[in-house]
Design an enzyme around this catalytic site. Sequence first.
Site, PDB file in Angstrom:
ATOM      1  N   ARG A 192      -2.407  -8.898  13.478  1.00 50.15           N
ATOM      2  CA  ARG A 192      -2.599  -7.983  12.332  1.00 50.15           C
ATOM      3  C   ARG A 192      -3.644  -8.545  11.368  1.00 50.15           C
ATOM      4  NH1 ARG A 192       3.120  -6.298  11.118  1.00 50.15           N
ATOM      5  NH2 ARG A 192       2.428  -4.809   9.876  1.00 50.15           N
ATOM      6  N   ARG A 204      11.082  -7.622   5.900  1.00 49.69           N
ATOM      7  CA  ARG A 204      10.987  -6.407   5.449  1.00 49.69           C
ATOM      8  C   ARG A 204      11.908  -5.547   6.539  1.00 49.69           C
ATOM      9  NH1 ARG A 204       5.195  -3.566   5.233  1.00 49.69           N
ATOM     10  NH2 ARG A 204       4.749  -4.302   7.386  1.00 49.69           N
ATOM     11  N   ARG A 246     -10.440   0.852   8.515  1.00 52.04           N
ATOM     12  CA  ARG A 246     -10.106  -0.661   8.911  1.00 52.04           C
ATOM     13  C   ARG A 246     -11.299  -1.286   9.379  1.00 52.04           C
ATOM     14  NH1 ARG A 246      -4.276  -2.134   9.842  1.00 52.04           N
ATOM     15  NH2 ARG A 246      -3.222  -0.216   9.061  1.00 52.04           N
ATOM     16  N   ARG A 258      10.521  -3.082  11.647  1.00 54.78           N
ATOM     17  CA  ARG A 258       9.253  -2.536  12.407  1.00 54.78           C
ATOM     18  C   ARG A 258       9.042  -3.271  13.697  1.00 54.78           C
ATOM     19  NH1 ARG A 258       4.419  -0.939   8.439  1.00 54.78           N
ATOM     20  NH2 ARG A 258       2.967  -1.875  10.161  1.00 54.78           N
ATOM     21  N   LYS A 267       0.855  -1.236  -0.044  1.00 52.55           N
ATOM     22  CA  LYS A 267       0.060  -0.159  -0.131  1.00 52.55           C
ATOM     23  C   LYS A 267       0.840   1.325   0.057  1.00 52.55           C
ATOM     24  CE  LYS A 267      -1.559  -1.308   3.601  1.00 52.55           C
ATOM     25  NZ  LYS A 267      -2.221  -2.063   4.882  1.00 52.55           N
TER      26      LYS A 267
HETATM   27  P1  ADP Z   1      -0.115  -2.491   8.458  1.00 50.26           P
HETATM   28  O1  ADP Z   1      -1.141  -2.307   7.631  1.00 50.26           O
HETATM   29  O2  ADP Z   1       1.108  -3.301   8.159  1.00 50.26           O
HETATM   30  O3  ADP Z   1      -0.672  -3.146   9.849  1.00 50.26           O
HETATM   31  P2  ADP Z   1       0.017   0.422   9.011  1.00 50.26           P
HETATM   32  O4  ADP Z   1       1.351   1.023   8.977  1.00 50.26           O
HETATM   33  O5  ADP Z   1      -0.840   0.611   8.254  1.00 50.26           O
HETATM   34  O6  ADP Z   1       0.608  -1.091   8.927  1.00 50.26           O
HETATM   35  O7  ADP Z   1      -0.529   0.392  10.652  1.00 50.26           O
HETATM   36  C1  ADP Z   1       0.475   0.288  11.651  1.00 50.26           C
HETATM   37  C2  ADP Z   1      -0.466   0.238  12.889  1.00 50.26           C
HETATM   38  O8  ADP Z   1      -0.884   1.381  13.154  1.00 50.26           O
HETATM   39  C3  ADP Z   1      -1.554  -0.814  13.160  1.00 50.26           C
HETATM   40  O9  ADP Z   1      -1.313  -2.228  13.298  1.00 50.26           O
HETATM   41  C4  ADP Z   1      -2.356  -0.222  14.227  1.00 50.26           C
HETATM   42  O10 ADP Z   1      -1.924  -0.261  15.269  1.00 50.26           O
HETATM   43  C5  ADP Z   1      -2.300   1.210  13.922  1.00 50.26           C
HETATM   44  N1  ADP Z   1      -3.340   1.771  12.900  1.00 50.26           N
HETATM   45  C6  ADP Z   1      -3.245   2.425  11.529  1.00 50.26           C
HETATM   46  N2  ADP Z   1      -4.149   2.779  11.042  1.00 50.26           N
HETATM   47  C7  ADP Z   1      -5.115   2.297  11.949  1.00 50.26           C
HETATM   48  C8  ADP Z   1      -6.751   2.319  11.885  1.00 50.26           C
HETATM   49  N3  ADP Z   1      -7.213   2.910  10.615  1.00 50.26           N
HETATM   50  N4  ADP Z   1      -7.300   1.845  12.846  1.00 50.26           N
HETATM   51  C9  ADP Z   1      -6.591   1.572  13.880  1.00 50.26           C
HETATM   52  N5  ADP Z   1      -5.365   1.468  14.075  1.00 50.26           N
HETATM   53  C10 ADP Z   1      -4.713   1.909  12.970  1.00 50.26           C
END
Ligand code: ADP
Length: 241
Positions: free
Chosen positions: A167, A123, A89, A156, A14
Amino acid sequence: MRKYVIMGVQGSGKGTQSQLLAADLDLVHIGVGDIFRWNVQNHTKMGAQVRRTMAAGELVGDDLVESVVRDRLTQHDWNFGFIIDGFPRNRRQAEFFLESYDIDGVIVLDLPDSEVRRRVLNRRLCADCGMDYHLIDSSPKVAGRCDSCGGDLVTREDDTEEALAVRLRDYHEKTDPVIELFRRKEYVFTVDARSAPEAVQDQIRKCLRLPPMTARKPRGASEGSSPPVPVEARQPGAAGA
Ligand code: ADP
Ligand code: ZN
């Protein structure tokens, strides 16, 4: 004005795909996870609030997420539009979003869970510019160093077996239904994310009826994509440059 959402399981690309699209079309890329990571790295109050949740792979609370998205979008620095990544999400976030913004398209990057593990567990991320690497598919020229800025490559905190399992589970339980909801509204374009980044980008553009990318940007050329938070809010010497 173009307003896109990009969705897809962890490691589906993404961030990479949004940045390519954003740089070329002058869109603002809003990575919700990036905003939280920036806050953690810079030890802000919000960072302290979300650090443990993120490391465990759990979702941050809806109220906080919604206020972050609202604040980011009310900056109105997106003259040509935006592409938002990592949001919505779950159903509640989707309803909040649909009430406030009209969307031109939802891009779904499709990747099987088996490939997710391979990608995510290999990664590495540049601690300075955020550029990401895959130790097998796209390793840096010098081990442990970012090709683009020379920064340290780090893992990360949530790219572990345990956090990834959480996740992925959340993604299928909570985010899959959001894709269904968007699908009923007919905004959804699904793209096979197993191909090379350039091929995925070409597919996205075809789906969105956009011309092919004007110039191939070399890896690391991310200028033009906006920092996770506006520049004036950053501390001097923080990521970027
Ligand atoms: P990934 O999609 O690989 O899990 P992201 O970088 O998009 O990673 O998000 C990392 C973390 O940030 C998530 O695991 C969550 O803890 C938090 N996060 C990001 N976007 C949201 C969201 N829309 N709602 C809740 N938590 C979020
Ligand atoms: Zn870097």
